[in-house]
Design an enzyme around this catalytic site. Sequence first.
Site, PDB file in Angstrom:
ATOM      1  N   SER A 189       0.839  -1.205   0.000  1.00 56.23           N
ATOM      2  CA  SER A 189       0.000   0.000   0.000  1.00 56.23           C
ATOM      3  C   SER A 189       0.872   1.252   0.000  1.00 56.23           C
ATOM      4  CB  SER A 189      -0.879   0.001   1.243  1.00 56.23           C
ATOM      5  OG  SER A 189      -0.073   0.269   2.377  1.00 56.23           O
ATOM      6  N   LYS A 190       0.193   2.366  -0.209  1.00 54.23           N
ATOM      7  CA  LYS A 190       0.877   3.659  -0.196  1.00 54.23           C
ATOM      8  C   LYS A 190       1.593   3.859   1.140  1.00 54.23           C
ATOM      9  CE  LYS A 190      -1.265   7.704  -0.371  1.00 54.23           C
ATOM     10  NZ  LYS A 190      -2.486   8.473  -0.624  1.00 54.23           N
ATOM     11  N   ARG A 191       0.920   3.428   2.207  1.00 51.83           N
ATOM     12  CA  ARG A 191       1.497   3.550   3.543  1.00 51.83           C
ATOM     13  C   ARG A 191       2.849   2.837   3.653  1.00 51.83           C
ATOM     14  NH1 ARG A 191      -0.914   4.534   8.513  1.00 51.83           N
ATOM     15  NH2 ARG A 191       1.065   4.074   9.533  1.00 51.83           N
ATOM     16  N   GLU A 199       5.492   4.981   2.346  1.00 45.65           N
ATOM     17  CA  GLU A 199       5.784   6.110   3.244  1.00 45.65           C
ATOM     18  C   GLU A 199       6.591   5.625   4.451  1.00 45.65           C
ATOM     19  OE1 GLU A 199       1.763   8.430   1.897  1.00 45.65           O
ATOM     20  OE2 GLU A 199       1.842   7.543   3.903  1.00 45.65           O
TER      21      GLU A 199
END
Length: 503
Positions: A262-264, A267
């Site tokens: 995921s994008k998380r 990050e």
Amino acid sequence: MSKKVRVRFAPSPTGPLHIGGVRTALYNYLFAKKHAGDFVLRIEDTDQSRYVEGAEKYIIDSLNWLSIPFDEGPGKDGGFGPYRQSERKHLYKEYAEELIASGNAYYAFDTTEELNEHRKYHESKGKTFIYNWHNRLKLINSLSLTSEETQAKFDRSENFVIRFKSPQDETLHLKDIIRGDIEIDSNTLDDKVLFKSDGMPTYHLANIVDDHLMEITHVIRGEEWLPSLALHVLLYRAFNWEVPQFAHLPLIMKPVGKGKLSKRDGEDGHFPIFPLEWKTENGTVLSGYREDGYLPEAVVNMLALLGWNLGTNQEIFNLKDLVEDFDLERVHKAGAKFDPEKTKWFQHHYLQKLNDSVLAEQFSKILNKKGVNTTLDITTVVSLLKERIVFVTDLWEQGEYFFVAPESYDEKASKKAFKTETPEILKNIVKLLKETDDFSSKSLDTIIKGWIASQEIGFGKVMMPLRLALVGEMKGPELFEIVSVLGKTEAISRIETAIEFLA
Ligand code: GLU
């Protein structure tokens, strides 16, 4: 003669293209090129509420950056356009009506509120509400109403949708190139909406109609679309169209733990999951492989192996190799773990292949930005540091000392290297350097090592303080290469500074 292979990448322009989408595009491209076929880009923008400005351009820029261009798509007509579904809007209605006429679809008038009521009621009984064979006759649609009642609803311009009439009591036999044979009980399917009264088709209808009209032979897409396969195959059957072959690619999984990438994860782990940088509406910048300094070759190689391999230990594949070797049959079923460290490994590999002069040019720009004025031979500096770097920007971190004399000496190393006899030794080195005009590393090596041997002192006693004097730390390439690049004046000045420091 068998039909020309035609594949399509069909993203919805709802934001930046995730690395998983890029892999889908890559596999489509590879398959098309391997079979001398066409790679089509189709923009699936029927859901206007999710449309994001700039997303289509982002998709096209990403494909271009990775050198996996489409043969047909927006702005590149191959006779099957237009390639944006919003521009094909007028096409879909007649197909929806054709399904009504053949008894494969029906009009449904249930309002959102009514459907929500049904959902709530079912939930309260611990069940899930599915609009299908089981209850469609109890709901408000052209199958449960008389034709007069249905007509009356049209006359009052009531909102409607067109739903697919899924078959009852049938075992569907589906085929997937990667997953093999799949059996589905048709009673588990719901009557999906194909068309809405706003005149727009849903994804399912538009997707099938376009794949048919665009003569797509192989549908290669992410595993998240596998649950739609039964409906899609049924739609082909209802239209009496030839069914393309399907291949559902494995999910891309988190580097650690379970679940989809995921994008998380990006990050948290400080690695990009988008090919190019993307500015969100609220101004946050999502990092991209391109802007982070990755080479497109490295990203392509990494993505190719995320779900596929040749069945050997080979890991390095350029695009040309991939076109030759890629094969849908060798794509794995299981999810592919994303590995940011491996991506860096590929990046290191492809960076080593770049010409020193090309890297030197990029490094010069970095030096300019830092306000570094230098007469040093940048290409030589690059050739000395290259092996140690992953990104062009690492050149500065690895080789700042070439351009800026050390202002201090690494404490731990100083303790080891700087001894009482060090100033005397360094003075001798200065003398030797002053006496020679041949500053090639080879000649320096001969002169200084010759002197060390003649003095019968340990190499470390000379080389360690000398490195500290020149670099400030115990790092860097071969010492005499550094002396050679720095040149007589600079090298002597740095050694004299160290002698003063020690005094
Ligand atoms: N528009 C769909 C997507 O965004 C395409 C799925 C498919 O390839 O059929 O992924």
